[in-house]
Motif scaffolding. Structure first.
Motif, PDB file in Angstrom:
ATOM      1  N   UNK A 314       0.859  -1.008  -0.139  1.00  0.00           N
ATOM      2  CA  UNK A 314       0.102  -0.174   0.777  1.00  0.00           C
ATOM      3  C   UNK A 314       0.865   0.971   0.116  1.00  0.00           C
ATOM      4  N   UNK A 315       1.061   1.934  -0.842  1.00  0.00           N
ATOM      5  CA  UNK A 315       1.986   2.631  -1.295  1.00  0.00           C
ATOM      6  C   UNK A 315       1.500   4.270  -1.116  1.00  0.00           C
ATOM      7  N   UNK A 365      13.181  19.279  -1.196  1.00  0.00           N
ATOM      8  CA  UNK A 365      11.471  18.800  -0.484  1.00  0.00           C
ATOM      9  C   UNK A 365      12.349  17.333  -0.602  1.00  0.00           C
ATOM     10  N   UNK A 366      12.258  16.736   0.519  1.00  0.00           N
ATOM     11  CA  UNK A 366      12.018  14.810   0.966  1.00  0.00           C
ATOM     12  C   UNK A 366      11.052  13.928   0.453  1.00  0.00           C
ATOM     13  N   UNK A 367      10.397  14.126  -0.496  1.00  0.00           N
ATOM     14  CA  UNK A 367       9.575  12.782  -0.814  1.00  0.00           C
ATOM     15  C   UNK A 367       9.579  11.077  -0.487  1.00  0.00           C
ATOM     16  N   UNK A 368       8.823  10.841   0.753  1.00  0.00           N
ATOM     17  CA  UNK A 368       9.053   9.002   0.840  1.00  0.00           C
ATOM     18  C   UNK A 368       8.166   8.809   0.285  1.00  0.00           C
ATOM     19  N   UNK A 369       8.341   7.314  -0.170  1.00  0.00           N
ATOM     20  CA  UNK A 369       7.317   6.992  -0.853  1.00  0.00           C
ATOM     21  C   UNK A 369       7.501   5.272  -0.093  1.00  0.00           C
ATOM     22  N   UNK A 370       6.284   5.717   0.896  1.00  0.00           N
ATOM     23  CA  UNK A 370       5.892   4.406   2.291  1.00  0.00           C
ATOM     24  C   UNK A 370       5.247   3.167   2.174  1.00  0.00           C
ATOM     25  N   UNK A 376       8.152  -1.275  10.822  1.00  0.00           N
ATOM     26  CA  UNK A 376       9.366  -0.905  11.124  1.00  0.00           C
ATOM     27  C   UNK A 376       9.863  -0.111   9.590  1.00  0.00           C
ATOM     28  N   UNK A 377      10.878  -1.151   9.239  1.00  0.00           N
ATOM     29  CA  UNK A 377      11.488  -0.744   7.611  1.00  0.00           C
ATOM     30  C   UNK A 377      11.280  -1.431   6.704  1.00  0.00           C
ATOM     31  N   UNK A 378      10.169  -1.806   6.297  1.00  0.00           N
ATOM     32  CA  UNK A 378       9.230  -2.416   5.341  1.00  0.00           C
ATOM     33  C   UNK A 378       8.330  -1.471   5.646  1.00  0.00           C
ATOM     34  N   UNK A 379       7.713  -1.069   5.821  1.00  0.00           N
ATOM     35  CA  UNK A 379       7.233   0.833   5.852  1.00  0.00           C
ATOM     36  C   UNK A 379       7.371   1.709   4.988  1.00  0.00           C
ATOM     37  N   UNK A 380       8.619   1.602   4.645  1.00  0.00           N
ATOM     38  CA  UNK A 380       9.198   2.843   3.917  1.00  0.00           C
ATOM     39  C   UNK A 380      10.067   2.076   2.190  1.00  0.00           C
ATOM     40  N   UNK A 381       9.954   2.844   1.458  1.00  0.00           N
ATOM     41  CA  UNK A 381      10.224   1.780   0.203  1.00  0.00           C
ATOM     42  C   UNK A 381      11.564   2.522  -0.480  1.00  0.00           C
TER      43      UNK A 381
END
Length: 534
Positions: A314-315, A365-370, A376-381
Motif C-alpha cells: 500500500x504505497x 523537498x525529500x519525498x518518501x515512498x511509504x 518498521x523498515x518495510x514501511x519505507x520503499x
C-alpha cells in the motif's frame, strides 16, 4: 495499516468465510486474522541473518534498455543469456543472482504495436527455466507453459541431481513429462498486437517459480503505441519503471529462501512455516535496497510493478503531491480517464501506471515512498529528492483512451472457481476447485474471442492471474469494482473470504494456457489450472 506477519494456527483450521471466522476444515497454514481489518499479506516473515543496510544510501538506477541483435521490416530480434552473476546488493557483501543478461532486474525490452518481437533465451543456469511474458497476448507455444522447459546448456549439475530422483520426495513435479522441451535455448515469438502497457517477463518453471524469481529472474517489457504517444506523457529521464520486491539475506550475503529442496530439482515448494508465502525484510527497488532518486521539479511517470513473491503493498508519497497520485494505467494499459488517489494498493504481479507532479514541491523537498502495509523498515520503499523546477508542458488530459466496457450480456458462460488451501497427498498445498495442478487436466474449455463471467472465491489472499486472457472486474462481494480495479487487467487482488466476479475476454491464440495464484509459493504448491482456448 500495519504489516501482518502470518502466525501458525491449529493444523485442522483455515479460513472458510469472512475475516474473523475460523472454521474447522482439514488443513493448517500460517495465517493472521484481525477482527478490525483484513491481514495485509498472506505469508510468513523470513528474517535476514545479516545486518541490514542503511536506507537511502544508494542512487536509484533504471534497468538498461536491451538493443535488438537485428531488425527487419516487421520484427525486432533479441538475445538474452540467463546466467549467474554476483552483485553488491548489501554494501560490502556480494550476492549471487540468477539473471537475465547479467543484471537484476533484467534488461528492459521495449516494443511497439505493429512490430513483432522475437526473443531467444539461452539457459546458462544449472536448472531448467521457462520464460513467461506477463500480460502479453502470445501464442501458446511462446507463453511460457510451466513444463515447456529450456534445459541448461551445461547439463552436468542437472543430470547429477536427476540421478538422485529415486531418493527425492514425491511432488507434483512428477507430472512435468510431456512438455515442449528445448535444449539449451528457446526462441519466443511475441506478435504483441495489443494496447500499450507495462508488461514484465519472469521465470515460470513448474514447481520452482518462487525460488527462481526470488533469485532474480524478472525484468520489464514496456509496450508502446501511437495512442499513448499522442498523450505526450513524461518520457526519458522522467519515466521511471520501478520494480519493487522484498528479499531476505543469509549470513554470507546470499539470498535466503526456505526451499523444501535446495537443489531446485525434485521436491516443490517451501518448508512448512512458509507455505502461506515468503515475506522478505529488505525492500529492493530495481535491485537496490531503499534507494534514493533525484528528480527535477516536473511531472514524472512512475511505472510501478510489485514483483514480490507474496507481499502486498500500500504505497503513498509523504508528503503527498499536489494533485494527488494520478493513475493513468493498469495491467492492460491506459484507463479511459485518469483517476486520482492518495495511495496505491498492489498485489504481487500487478502494475499501476501513475503520474506525479514533483513540480508541486519546493526544491530540496525529500519525498518518501511509504508502504503502509509494512512495519518498521518495510514501511519505507525509497525516497525522491526534488530539484529545481524546470519547464513543464505536460497537462493531464481529461480522456486517455477509449476502453471498451465488457458487457456482461455478451457472456456465453459463467464459471466458479474456489481458491483454497488443501492437502496434496501427505503434503499441505493450495488448490483450485479442490484439485491440484495437473498438466493434462482442463479446468475450462473456452471459445477464442468469447467473453465469460468467472466467479472467484478465496480463503486467503490470492492474486489470481490469467494467461491468454484479459478481464474487467465486475463486482467484489455485493459491491462494484474496488478503487484499483478499473480498466483491463490480468491479475486481481482477491481478498480473504471474498467473492469476486470478472468478465473475461479470451483475446489470444488458440491453445493451452494456465491461470493461477501469483503468490508464488501458492503457485509452486499446485494452485494452478489449465484453460484450453479453441
Amino acid at each position: 495499516m500495519a504489516e501482518t506477519v502470518m502466525a501458525a494456527i491449529n493444523r485442522r483450521a483455515f479460513i472458510g468465510g469472512t475475516i474473523g471466522g475460523i472454521v474447522a476444515a482439514g488443513l493448517g497454514v500460517p495465517i493472521a486474522l484481525s477482527l478490525q481489518s483484513a491481514p495485509t499479506s498472506t505469508g510468513n516473515l523470513l528474517t535476514s541473518r545479516i545486518p541490514l543496510p542503511e536506507p537511502f544510501r544508494r542512487r536509484l538506477t533504471v534497468p538498461p534498455v536491451l538493443a535488438p541483435v537485428r531488425t527487419d521490416a516487421s520484427t525486432d530480434h533479441y538475445l538474452v543469456r540467463q546466467q549467474i552473476t554476483r552483485s553488491e546488493i548489501i554494501p560490502g557483501t556480494m550476492t549471487e543472482l540468477w539473471t537475465y543478461g547479467g543484471s537484476f532486474p533484467g534488461p528492459t525490452i521495449e516494443s511497439r504495436r505493429g512490430r513483432s518481437v522475437i526473443v531467444t533465451h539461452v539457459n546458462e543456469l544449472p536448472v531448467p527455466t521457462v520464460v513467461h511474458l506477463h500480460g502479453g497476448r502470445t501464442p501458446a507455444k511462446s507463453d511460457g507453459y510451466p513444463i515447456d522447459f529450456v534445459l541448461p546448456s551445461d547439463m552436468t549439475y542437472y543430470n547429477q541431481q536427476l540421478a538422485h530422483r529415486d531418493h527425492a520426495s514425491a511432488g507434483h513435479s512428477a507430472m512435468t513429462a510431456g512438455g515442449d522441451v528445448s535444449e539449451g535455448e528457446r526462441t519466443y515469438v511475441y506478435p504483441l498486437e495489443q494496447r500499450a502497457a507495462t508488461l514484465w517477463y519472469h521465470d515460470h518453471r513448474m514447481d520452482f517459480t518462487g525460488p527462481s524469481v526470488w533469485r532474480g529472474l524478472a525484468g520489464f517489457h514496456l509496450h508502446r503505441d501511437d495512442e499513448e504517444d499522442a498523450l505526450d506523457l513524461p518520457r526519458g529521464a522522467r519515466e521511471l519503471p520501478l520494480m519493487i520486491v522484498d528479499r531476505s539475506f543469509a549470513a554470507d550475503g546470499s539470498l535466503l529462501y526456505p526451499s523444501s529442496d535446495p537443489t531446485l530439482v525434485h521436491e516443490p515448494g517451501v518448508m512448512g512455516d512458509y507455505i502461506a508465502g515468503v515475506l522478505g525484510d529488505v525492500m529492493l527497488v530495481n535491485g537496490m535496497p531503499w534507494p534514493e532518486a533525484r528528480v527535477d521539479g516536473v511531472h514524472h511517470r512512475l511505472r510501478l510493478l510489485n514483483a514480490s513473491n507474496a507481499r502486498r503493498l500500500s504505497l503513498r508519497l509523504d508528503p503527498a503531491p499536489r494533485g494527488g497520485i494520478m493513475q493513468i494505467g493498469t495491467d492492460g494499459g491506459l484507463l479511459d480517464a485518469p483517476l486520482t488517489h492518495d495511495h496505491l494498493v498492489l498485489a504481487p504481479a500487478q502494475r499501476l501506471d501513475v503520474v506525479v507532479d514533483f513540480g508541486g514541491y519546493p526544491p530540496g523537498t525529500v519525498v518518501t515512498l511509504r508502504n503502509d502495509y509494512g512495519n518498521g523498515r518495510m514501511g519505507e520503499v525509497m525516497r525522491f529528492v526534488v530539484g529545481d523546477a524546470v519547464e513543464d508542458s505536460f497537462t493531464m488530459p481529461d480522456r486517455l483512451s477509449s476502453v471498451a466496457t465488457a458487457a456482461e450480456t455478451e457472456s456465453i458462460a459463467t464459471r466458479a472457481f474456489h481458491f483454497r488451501a488443501g492437502d496434496i497427498g501427505e503434503r499441505h498445498g493450495w488448490l483450485i476447485g479442490g484439485q491440484p495442478f495437473g498438466a493434462d487436466e482442463i479446468a475450462a474449455t473456452v471459445a477464442a474471442g468469447s467473453l465469460e463471467v468467472w466467479e472467484l472465491f478465496a480463503d486467503f489472499h490470492h492474486p489470481v492471474h490469467l494467461h491468454g486472457a484479459s478481464f474487467q472486474v465486475l463486482q467484489r462481494g455485493s459491491e462494484g469494482p474496488g478503487a484499483f480495479d478499473f480498466g483491463w487487467k490480468d491479475t486481481i487482488d482477491l481478498q480473504p473470504g471474498e467473492q469476486a466476479r470478472i468478465a473475461v475476454r479470451f483475446d489470444t491464440n488458440p491453445g493451452k494456457y494456465v491461470f493461477h495464484c501469483h503468490n508464488l509459493e501458492h503457485e509452486d504448491m499446485a494452485m494452478m489450472a489449465n484453460i484450453l482456448i479453441r
